[in-house]
Scaffold this motif. Structure first.
Motif, short mmCIF file in Angstrom:
data_model
loop_
_atom_site.label_atom_id
_atom_site.label_comp_id
_atom_site.label_asym_id
_atom_site.label_seq_id
_atom_site.Cartn_x
_atom_site.Cartn_y
_atom_site.Cartn_z
N ARG A 301 45.29 41.04 44.83
CA ARG A 301 45.16 39.78 44.08
C ARG A 301 44.24 40.01 42.88
O ARG A 301 44.53 39.61 41.76
N PHE A 302 43.11 40.68 43.17
CA PHE A 302 42.16 40.96 42.09
C PHE A 302 42.80 41.81 40.99
O PHE A 302 42.70 41.49 39.81
N LEU A 303 43.41 42.90 41.37
CA LEU A 303 43.93 43.83 40.35
C LEU A 303 45.00 43.18 39.49
O LEU A 303 45.07 43.44 38.29
N GLY A 304 45.82 42.32 40.09
CA GLY A 304 46.80 41.61 39.29
C GLY A 304 46.15 40.76 38.21
O GLY A 304 46.57 40.78 37.05
N GLU A 305 45.12 40.06 38.60
CA GLU A 305 44.41 39.23 37.63
C GLU A 305 43.67 40.08 36.60
O GLU A 305 43.66 39.77 35.41
N LEU A 306 43.06 41.16 37.08
CA LEU A 306 42.33 42.05 36.18
C LEU A 306 43.27 42.66 35.14
O LEU A 306 42.94 42.71 33.94
N LEU A 307 44.42 43.08 35.59
CA LEU A 307 45.36 43.71 34.66
C LEU A 307 45.80 42.74 33.57
O LEU A 307 45.96 43.13 32.42
N GLU A 308 46.00 41.49 33.96
CA GLU A 308 46.37 40.49 32.95
C GLU A 308 45.32 40.42 31.84
O GLU A 308 45.66 40.18 30.69
N VAL A 309 44.07 40.60 32.22
CA VAL A 309 43.00 40.58 31.23
C VAL A 309 42.98 41.88 30.43
O VAL A 309 43.06 41.90 29.21
N VAL A 310 42.91 43.00 31.16
CA VAL A 310 42.61 44.28 30.49
C VAL A 310 43.78 44.77 29.64
O VAL A 310 43.57 45.41 28.61
N GLU A 311 44.98 44.43 30.03
CA GLU A 311 46.13 44.90 29.25
C GLU A 311 46.09 44.40 27.81
O GLU A 311 46.61 45.05 26.91
N ARG A 312 45.51 43.23 27.63
CA ARG A 312 45.43 42.71 26.27
C ARG A 312 44.45 43.48 25.40
O ARG A 312 44.35 43.25 24.20
#
Lengths: 324, 324
Positions: A301-312
């Motif tokens: 759950r965390f990594l999914g949310e983190l990726l949404e942030v960091v990919e940008r």
């Protein structure tokens, strides 16, 4: 099977432990057909359980058109798993002789244009190629990171028989899976990322062994400090910023001499029963009664949310093309 | 100055480089008054510039009631900076003799209940206390991480004169600043986090020196792989998960023998002019023409968003109280 499939759409996953299952989940989510093989028929249970864990996170991230768990086919027959695959990913246990004979066997069975990647975390590709008699150069290291279905890094390493162009072409297979291939310039045991993690791990064990910190405290020193930066910047860019406007050059002038200090304990400590106990019970305390599956689901759950942030913040978003 | 201030609300920031300025920004955002001192009157420019960089990120994170940049007072007069402060934070250059005399000077001037923290990244607190004649035990290491105004970790380390209760009480000062104090059990050079970062850094330098990877590739191996996990889990909990349902115990059985392998290069490479050039120009290439200030602003936007995600996964959100 969904419509309009080309040979590019079939991945053979050889060995269905945590890593093999992770590859299977990633490929299914990318809309591919997966032909999974394991000599143990009970491995299908591990495979299904791991995909159960992965699927909600993958669904939140967004599935490719035509992606379906129905595109998974498990078999204990190696030929059946390899039939029609254009990418073979080997995930056998980390024993050289086992991998060598399995890869030689696969190399003898699949057409020459088919890429064969090994998930080995430590073995050099030239060693993996040693018994291959057909097209040894297409047997490469393709080392992923757990959880394979979320973390985008894959290290690609060619052996003595591999041509640079072969390795570059291999990258497209893994990009098709939504990954970021990192082509390693020279083969060494542990490739790149595991060398770094191993250095951290040895030092962490020393800190625990010497009574400086518990496992929980070592982990806290990472997750509330440097770890928050490492999702965005590695050690070099971090230190470049630490140098102020003078960047890395200033930083090396200022802190270079510290490398001469005997700070880090350089050899790994003996894994005595006492140290094993301290490390294991410390980790279990940190788990706080939560099962590994619960911790995995939480992590995902965390990594999914983190990726949404960091990919940008990744280079292409800032017009820095052609970078890893 | 805002209304209803108590002595608890005034922090003396001694030395206004990047770290001192970071402390000042964090304290201002927490609604405190900051009395900043530097022997160089031009340091006020660095201080203001750093706070300019920090303030947008701090504002997005949310300022405390009464927080204002107007609560910042710069002086080159040490007594003026220390007057009425209940927390003194020393951020002088990393030279032992300089810090020792400065801390002895501060110790002689402030009331005995005032905590004196040093931001030193490597020096042991007993060495810092050596010349203090008043209340040496309250001179402790309070080591933050860059950017100080966003990263929550602060390592607290007591010296030979420090009582455990003194150290525990020190934690409340830093919690007031929104930080997560990590009390280090034994003083060693580099405390905990910098030991870990140093181990990673040495290995990273070897990889670059040996031509295995560029700085960009080393950093990519972190940010697209393990770095995405490190914002949530340290090396121990990560490996606990890698062990499957058997957790860390299984992991140690399986991978413990790998510690005997000579994977990591254990001593730091010589910083030859060639290596300095390779590391510096690699980092500048990664910067992609962006200034350090631009990279800092970008980093801060990212960290603000990341923290919003990761904080919801910290132990207290899962009913695991009393943990770091």
């Amino acid at each position: 099977m969904s419509q309009a499939q080309t040979p590019k759409d079939t991945m053979a996953v050889i060995g269905c432990g945590v890593i093999g299952s992770g590859w299977a989940a990633r490929a299914l989510a990318a809309g591919m057909t997966v032909q999974a093989w394991d000599p143990n028929p009970e491995a299908v249970t591990i495979l299904q359980n791991q995909i159960d864990t992965a699927w909600p996170a993958l669904s939140r991230r967004g599935l490719a058109e035509g992606a379906s768990r129905d595109n998974l086919h498990f078999t204990t027959d190696l030929d059946q798993a390899l039939a029609g695959a254009d990418l073979v990913q080997e995930n056998a246990p980390e024993r050289l002789s086992l991998k060598q004979s399995l890869l030689a066997d696969i190399d003898a069975r699949v057409p020459e244009q088919v890429l064969i990647g090994s998930s080995t975390s430590g073995i050099k590709p030239s060693e993996l190629q040693a018994q291959c008699r057909h097209v040894p150069g297409r047997v490469i290291v393709a080392h992923p990171f757990n959880p394979v279905y979320l973390l985008p890094l894959v290290e690609l390493v060619g052996g003595e028989h591999t041509e640079p162009a072969q390795l570059a072409a291999a990258g497209t297979h893994y990009e098709r899976l939504g990954m970021r291939p990192l082509i390693v310039r020279r083969e060494i045991e542990g490739h790149i990322a595991d060398r770094l993690m191993e250095a951290l791990w040895r030092e962490a064990l020393h800190l625990v062994n010497d009574g400086v910190a518990t496992t929980e405290e070592v982990d806290a020193a990472i997750v509330y400090g440097a770890g928050l930066r490492w999702a965005l910047m590695g050690t070099f860019l971090t230190f470049h910023l630490a140098g102020g406007e003078g960047g890395m050059r200033h930083m090396l002038e200022q802190f270079g001499p510290a490398l001469k200090l005997p700070w880090t304990r350089l050899e790994a400590p003996e894994l005595t029963p006492e140290l094993v106990e301290r490390v294991a019970s410390g980790s279990e305390f940190q788990a706080g009664g939560r099962s590994v599956a619960e911790l995995e689901a939480r992590r995902d759950r965390f990594l999914g949310e983190l990726l949404e942030v960091v990919e940008r913040y990744w280079p292409e978003q800032e017009g820095l093309g052609g970078r890893i």
